[in-house]
Design a protein around this motif. Structure first.
Motif, PDB file in Angstrom:
ATOM      1  N   ALA A 237       0.839  -1.199   0.000  1.00  0.00           N
ATOM      2  CA  ALA A 237       0.000   0.000   0.000  1.00  0.00           C
ATOM      3  C   ALA A 237       0.876   1.252   0.000  1.00  0.00           C
ATOM      4  O   ALA A 237       1.964   1.270   0.580  1.00  0.00           O
ATOM      5  CB  ALA A 237      -0.912   0.000   1.222  1.00  0.00           C
ATOM      6  N   PRO A 238       0.426   2.328  -0.657  1.00  0.00           N
ATOM      7  CA  PRO A 238       1.250   3.537  -0.738  1.00  0.00           C
ATOM      8  C   PRO A 238       1.354   4.312   0.563  1.00  0.00           C
ATOM      9  O   PRO A 238       2.280   5.101   0.736  1.00  0.00           O
ATOM     10  CB  PRO A 238       0.541   4.368  -1.810  1.00  0.00           C
ATOM     11  N   ALA A 239       0.424   4.117   1.486  1.00  0.00           N
ATOM     12  CA  ALA A 239       0.417   4.923   2.709  1.00  0.00           C
ATOM     13  C   ALA A 239       1.177   4.249   3.838  1.00  0.00           C
ATOM     14  O   ALA A 239       0.971   3.061   4.117  1.00  0.00           O
ATOM     15  CB  ALA A 239      -1.014   5.184   3.149  1.00  0.00           C
ATOM     16  N   GLU A 240       2.050   5.013   4.488  1.00  0.00           N
ATOM     17  CA  GLU A 240       2.579   4.608   5.796  1.00  0.00           C
ATOM     18  C   GLU A 240       1.541   5.019   6.837  1.00  0.00           C
ATOM     19  O   GLU A 240       0.899   6.061   6.705  1.00  0.00           O
ATOM     20  CB  GLU A 240       3.902   5.310   6.080  1.00  0.00           C
ATOM     21  N   GLU A 241       1.396   4.211   7.880  1.00  0.00           N
ATOM     22  CA  GLU A 241       0.349   4.478   8.859  1.00  0.00           C
ATOM     23  C   GLU A 241       0.899   4.592  10.275  1.00  0.00           C
ATOM     24  O   GLU A 241       1.899   3.962  10.616  1.00  0.00           O
ATOM     25  CB  GLU A 241      -0.735   3.388   8.804  1.00  0.00           C
ATOM     26  N   ALA A 255       3.627   9.682   0.913  1.00  0.00           N
ATOM     27  CA  ALA A 255       4.724  10.627   0.688  1.00  0.00           C
ATOM     28  C   ALA A 255       5.459  10.257  -0.598  1.00  0.00           C
ATOM     29  O   ALA A 255       6.638   9.900  -0.582  1.00  0.00           O
ATOM     30  CB  ALA A 255       5.674  10.626   1.884  1.00  0.00           C
ATOM     31  N   ALA A 256       4.761  10.360  -1.722  1.00  0.00           N
ATOM     32  CA  ALA A 256       5.343   9.923  -2.993  1.00  0.00           C
ATOM     33  C   ALA A 256       6.553  10.750  -3.391  1.00  0.00           C
ATOM     34  O   ALA A 256       7.426  10.266  -4.112  1.00  0.00           O
ATOM     35  CB  ALA A 256       4.287   9.996  -4.091  1.00  0.00           C
ATOM     36  N   VAL A 257       6.628  11.994  -2.906  1.00  0.00           N
ATOM     37  CA  VAL A 257       7.727  12.868  -3.303  1.00  0.00           C
ATOM     38  C   VAL A 257       8.927  12.714  -2.377  1.00  0.00           C
ATOM     39  O   VAL A 257      10.055  12.491  -2.823  1.00  0.00           O
ATOM     40  CB  VAL A 257       7.256  14.336  -3.348  1.00  0.00           C
ATOM     41  N   THR A 258       8.717  12.819  -1.062  1.00  0.00           N
ATOM     42  CA  THR A 258       9.851  12.836  -0.137  1.00  0.00           C
ATOM     43  C   THR A 258      10.230  11.457   0.391  1.00  0.00           C
ATOM     44  O   THR A 258      11.346  11.278   0.886  1.00  0.00           O
ATOM     45  CB  THR A 258       9.564  13.762   1.054  1.00  0.00           C
ATOM     46  N   ARG A 259       9.318  10.496   0.320  1.00  0.00           N
ATOM     47  CA  ARG A 259       9.611   9.133   0.770  1.00  0.00           C
ATOM     48  C   ARG A 259       9.114   8.147  -0.283  1.00  0.00           C
ATOM     49  O   ARG A 259       8.160   7.402  -0.056  1.00  0.00           O
ATOM     50  CB  ARG A 259       8.935   8.830   2.111  1.00  0.00           C
ATOM     51  N   HIS A 316      10.028   6.975 -10.123  1.00  0.00           N
ATOM     52  CA  HIS A 316       9.924   8.332 -10.667  1.00  0.00           C
ATOM     53  C   HIS A 316      11.179   9.122 -10.302  1.00  0.00           C
ATOM     54  O   HIS A 316      11.959   8.722  -9.437  1.00  0.00           O
ATOM     55  CB  HIS A 316       8.662   9.026 -10.144  1.00  0.00           C
ATOM     56  N   ARG A 317      11.353  10.249 -10.976  1.00  0.00           N
ATOM     57  CA  ARG A 317      12.564  11.057 -10.773  1.00  0.00           C
ATOM     58  C   ARG A 317      12.199  12.495 -10.412  1.00  0.00           C
ATOM     59  O   ARG A 317      12.861  13.440 -10.826  1.00  0.00           O
ATOM     60  CB  ARG A 317      13.435  11.010 -12.029  1.00  0.00           C
ATOM     61  N   ILE A 318      11.127  12.661  -9.623  1.00  0.00           N
ATOM     62  CA  ILE A 318      10.766  14.006  -9.173  1.00  0.00           C
ATOM     63  C   ILE A 318      11.961  14.607  -8.420  1.00  0.00           C
ATOM     64  O   ILE A 318      12.531  13.982  -7.526  1.00  0.00           O
ATOM     65  CB  ILE A 318       9.544  13.963  -8.241  1.00  0.00           C
ATOM     66  N   GLY A 319      12.332  15.790  -8.784  1.00  0.00           N
ATOM     67  CA  GLY A 319      13.460  16.449  -8.140  1.00  0.00           C
ATOM     68  C   GLY A 319      14.745  16.329  -8.926  1.00  0.00           C
ATOM     69  O   GLY A 319      15.680  17.106  -8.722  1.00  0.00           O
ATOM     70  N   ALA A 320      14.831  15.350  -9.841  1.00  0.00           N
ATOM     71  CA  ALA A 320      16.019  15.205 -10.670  1.00  0.00           C
ATOM     72  C   ALA A 320      16.016  16.259 -11.772  1.00  0.00           C
ATOM     73  O   ALA A 320      14.960  16.715 -12.221  1.00  0.00           O
ATOM     74  CB  ALA A 320      16.075  13.806 -11.276  1.00  0.00           C
TER      75      ALA A 320
END
Length: 335
Positions: A237-241, A255-259, A316-320
């Motif tokens: 699952a994408p969510a940490e809980e 946190a798809a961007v930072t984690r 993904h390469r968000i931030g690159a």
């Protein structure tokens, strides 16, 4: 003579060994809200109806996914999926495939449809809600529909959909002062709160990383109100809980961007016009609609599906420096 049991399908795996069992199906690119972080006030233009998958085409692809590719969960998305005509009947036919079936919606039409969708076989619902303040909701969505969304949440819960998740995208200086309020609302209502980092998938291309409220910031705010005990991630699952100590409630953060959680991603996406995407941020698609309409058999469709997933990148390469935004916005891809 008894028929032989169907052999288990070969895993739908990519070259990194990730097995894909979750299919997100966009039913339409249309939406009845105009959220400021998602699309401009006017537009974007919608797909012409002949380009959308018909119910029959959609059901055929879902059947191939479940019976030939090992897909175990189907999530219906949009745009706004409640705008799809005949949705309860479509849900009933999808539910008959045997996969777990859920829906992501803005909730505007959910009060009317939730009981019928639950009877048709829908299991779960995620509802987008970025503020509890009517004036702010109208400004964020450019529509005065907060009361409808709140009624939809209650109807989904009362219809037996479990869990009902409340999805919030915090934006700095816009709604980041409501994080605790939204969790308390979810606790009172018996919902599950989830916060999602904003991503560069808006139609107008105005995403600003500086306006994104990070997972670390979200947890710091919530930690000032509750002691948080990590629960971790449920499978892929994408969510940490985190559990709110002293309660049975959990809060999730995507946190798809930072984690990034790309290493465990098990999702593949089908757009409303029949394009298969192996990543939310993919810049290429596989045209399954063209295969269907050219008369291709299920073997050919399965082969194309497996080839698409096999070509999935590591993440993904968000931030690159070389990050390339997908050509489609989130409303056209499906959540």
């Amino acid at each position: 003579m008894a028929s032989r049991p169907r052999p288990a399908p070969a895993p739908l795996a990519d070259r990194f060994g990730r097995v894909h069992t979750d299919l997100r199906i966009s039913l339409t690119d249309r939406c009845n809200l105009r959220c400021t972080y998602c699309m401009p006030a006017q537009g974007p233009g919608w797909l012409p109806k002949p380009e959308l998958l018909t119910d029959g085409e959609l059901l055929r692809l879902a059947g191939i996914a479940v019976h030939r590719l090992g897909i175990r969960t189907l999530r219906l998305t949009g745009g706004e999926p409640l705008l799809r005509r005949g949705l309860p009947g479509l849900v009933e036919r999808l539910a008959a495939l045997g996969a777990e079936l859920s829906l992501t919606t803005n909730g505007v039409g959910l009060a009317r449809l939730a009981p019928e969708l639950a009877r048709a076989g829908l299991h779960r619902a995620n509802v987008s809600l970025d503020t509890l303040r009517p004036g702010r909701y109208a400004a964020l969505t450019r529509r005065d529909r907060l009361a409808d969304v709140l009624a939809g949440l209650a109807a989904a819960r009362d219809a037996g959909l479990r869990p009902v998740k409340v999805n919030t995208v915090p934006v700095r200086g816009v709604n980041d002062d409501e994080l605790v309020d939204l969790v308390e609302f979810a606790v009172r209502g018996g919902y599950r709160a989830r916060f999602i980092e904003s991503m560069p998938l808006d139609a107008q291309g105005a995403w600003d990383r500086a306006a994104m409220v990070t997972a670390e910031e979200i947890l710091a705010v919530l930690g000032g109100r509750w002691r948080l005990t990590p629960v971790g991630r449920r499978g892929n699952a994408p969510a940490e809980e985190w559990r709110l100590d002293g309660t049975e409630h959990v809060v999730g953060v995507i946190a798809a961007v930072t984690r990034p959680f790309c290493g465990g991603c098990d999702r593949v996406r089908l757009t409303a016009d029949g394009q298969l995407r192996n990543c939310l941020f993919a810049t290429a698609e596989s045209d399954l609609r063209a295969l269907l309409r050219s008369g291709a058999d299920d073997d050919a469709v399965e082969a194309a599906w497996r080839a698409c997933v096999a070509g999935k990148g590591p993440g993904h390469r968000i931030g690159a420096a070389d990050f390339e935004r997908p050509a489609r916005p989130m409303s056209a891809i499906g959540g």
